[in-house]
Structure formats: structure tokens, C-alpha cells
Design a protein around this motif. Sequence first.
Motif, PDB file in Angstrom:
ATOM      1  N   ASN A 177      74.031  74.485  23.181  1.00 20.65           N
ATOM      2  CA  ASN A 177      73.498  75.777  23.604  1.00 20.65           C
ATOM      3  C   ASN A 177      74.194  76.891  22.831  1.00 20.65           C
ATOM      4  O   ASN A 177      75.143  76.645  22.072  1.00 20.65           O
ATOM      5  N   THR A 189      66.673  74.675  27.462  1.00 28.90           N
ATOM      6  CA  THR A 189      68.050  74.364  27.855  1.00 28.90           C
ATOM      7  C   THR A 189      68.324  74.724  29.314  1.00 28.90           C
ATOM      8  O   THR A 189      69.075  74.017  29.997  1.00 28.90           O
ATOM      9  N   CYS A 222      70.138  67.567  22.541  1.00 28.56           N
ATOM     10  CA  CYS A 222      69.428  68.750  22.054  1.00 28.56           C
ATOM     11  C   CYS A 222      68.068  68.302  21.531  1.00 28.56           C
ATOM     12  O   CYS A 222      67.811  67.111  21.367  1.00 28.56           O
ATOM     13  N   SER A 226      66.974  71.554  16.540  1.00 27.54           N
ATOM     14  CA  SER A 226      68.346  72.079  16.585  1.00 27.54           C
ATOM     15  C   SER A 226      69.350  71.039  16.105  1.00 27.54           C
ATOM     16  O   SER A 226      70.301  71.360  15.379  1.00 27.54           O
TER      17      SER A 226
END
Length: 334
Positions: A177, A189, A222, A226
Motif C-alpha cells: 500500500n 486495498t 498486491c 503493482s
Amino acid sequence: MIIAIDAMGGDLAPNSNVEGAIAAARKMSEARLVLVGDEARLRPLLADAPQNIEIRHAEEVIATEEEPVKAVRRKRDSSLVVGVTMVKNGEADAIISAGNTGALMTAGLLITGRIPGIDRPALSPIIPSVDGAGVMILDAGANMDAHPEHLLQYAVMGSIYAEKVMGVSRPRIGLLNVGTEEKKGNELTKATYGLLTNSSLNFVGNVEGRDIMEHVCDVVVCDGFSGNILIKTMEGMAKTLLGALKEEFTRSLTSQLGAMMLRSGFKRVKTQMDYTEHGGALLMGVQGTCIKAHGSSNALAIQRTIEQACKFIAQGVNGLIAHEIQKESGDLHA
């Protein structure tokens, strides 16, 4: 156990693949290794090979730049597709390839299929940490977009791998994050945070990219977009830093003398940060075992990946994933 190796895949193929397989075969006499590729090119490289290595001939090779889906469908007799098909047919327990990443992921999905309960498999490399233990990243590029439920599944798979293969007791799960606070991040998230908090996993909260190599957690989850950026940024930084140090330490006689005095320390750091020590990136969530070795893998990297595959199979990780995914799914819908 039987491990198939795409002998023709990778920047240094077939020599490094064969050398790594020979080293692994000598170390693990109980494993049977099958080099899949052009027999005419492979046979001369096996003059002093142990008895537990053999060749499975394959006429074609999928090049790195080829479009994955088309290549897998058109090149049925390529070393990569033949190796994955061996896994599907029970002729091998695992396939290792340093070749086309997209082609391996496509073949894994189309040929072996997903583990029941897994919506989307994840590409799962282990990146170095300062203590040498390593941290698993899921997903590093198998799926560019993801839903919160997918990240929960990644966390389950990563936790099982970290415990059974890496030997971590109650692995710590972190969510990549932009900040550590609970309310940070985007909709993905934020929703995933809630799912992980309510799961049976050892969720330690949000983690930032800058802290991962400090080993603040054992598994990072993730989306693939990302994760891929994270992995490639780290690889680029490491390459740039090592290059800058090499240039600096060869600039003058004084710096060369200083480098000689610090050689042992630099060697230890390099070993700790060397991707070859951690094997390849598993395509977690497919039936059978598919492992993507780094495209520029040398013999040591191939050897380590073979050892990784043997441990993964011996621990029955895929069966444990299927069981835990079913359990977590039941808990969410209870």
C-alpha cells in the motif's frame, strides 16, 4: 519425483540449463530430471551427466518476443509446451522454464488448469531481504487487475508456501500500500484489508515498498500491475547500484585497494541479495507445478529452482492450497 526443464528457454540456454540440471542431479540422486528440447544440441552437453538425467526431444522453441497465446497454440511441439503437457499427463511433477513468461503462464492455465477454488493464479517470486530470508510477492504480473477476493487467495497460497517451503512458522502477511494506516489506499486495498483482517491468516497490515526488503513481513500481496512494477524497480535499482559500486571501486589504485580490503563483506552482501539463491517464481494456483526461472538464469539459478521445485512437491503444497482455499471460502460465506 520427475522435474521437466525447458532446456531451450532463457537467455543462456541451453548451456546454463543443462549445467544447472547436472549440478542438481548430482546433489539429488532421488530426483529424475528431464531436459526438454533439441536432442542434437543437448546430447553433446551431457557427456559426464549422471544417470538420473534424460532428454525429451522437442522440435520447436517459443522465443521471448512471441505473443504467448498464439505461440502456445501453434507450437505444440515446443520445449515449453511439451514440458507443461508432461505435467498435465502425469509424466512430470513440475516444469521449469527460463523462457517466455507469458507463454508459461498461458500454458499453465490452458493445459494444466487452475486448482479448484482459485479464481486467478499468481506469479510469485521471492525477492531478497537484508537478512537473506527472502520475501514472497503475489502477484508479480500474472493478472494486471484483481478483486479483493483474489488478493485473499494470494495471501492463503503465499502463507502455505512460506510455511512449508521457506520454513516460516506462522508467516506474516502484508498488503502492499501507499501507507501503513488502515484507511490508506484505493478501493481494492481498503476492501482487501477487511478480508485479510477477518481471515485466519497472520495479517500484519499494510506495508510500503521501501520496507519490504527489511523483512517486515514474509509474504506481500498486491495486484499484478503493482507487483510487476515493484519487482522491476527493485531489479533495476540493484543493477544500477552494483554497477555504480563497480565503477567507483575501479576508478583509481586507491579505490581498488579499498575494494580488496572490503571484498569479503561485499561478497556476503551480494550473496544475501542474489536472486539465484531463492529459485524461481512459482505460478501459484495451477494444478501441477510451473516455475518461471529468471530469463538470464545461470547454472546456479537453475539448480536452485530445481531444488525449490522438489521441496514444493515433497510438501504437497498444491493439495494444502486446495484445502485451505475451500476452508477460507466457507468461512467468508458462513
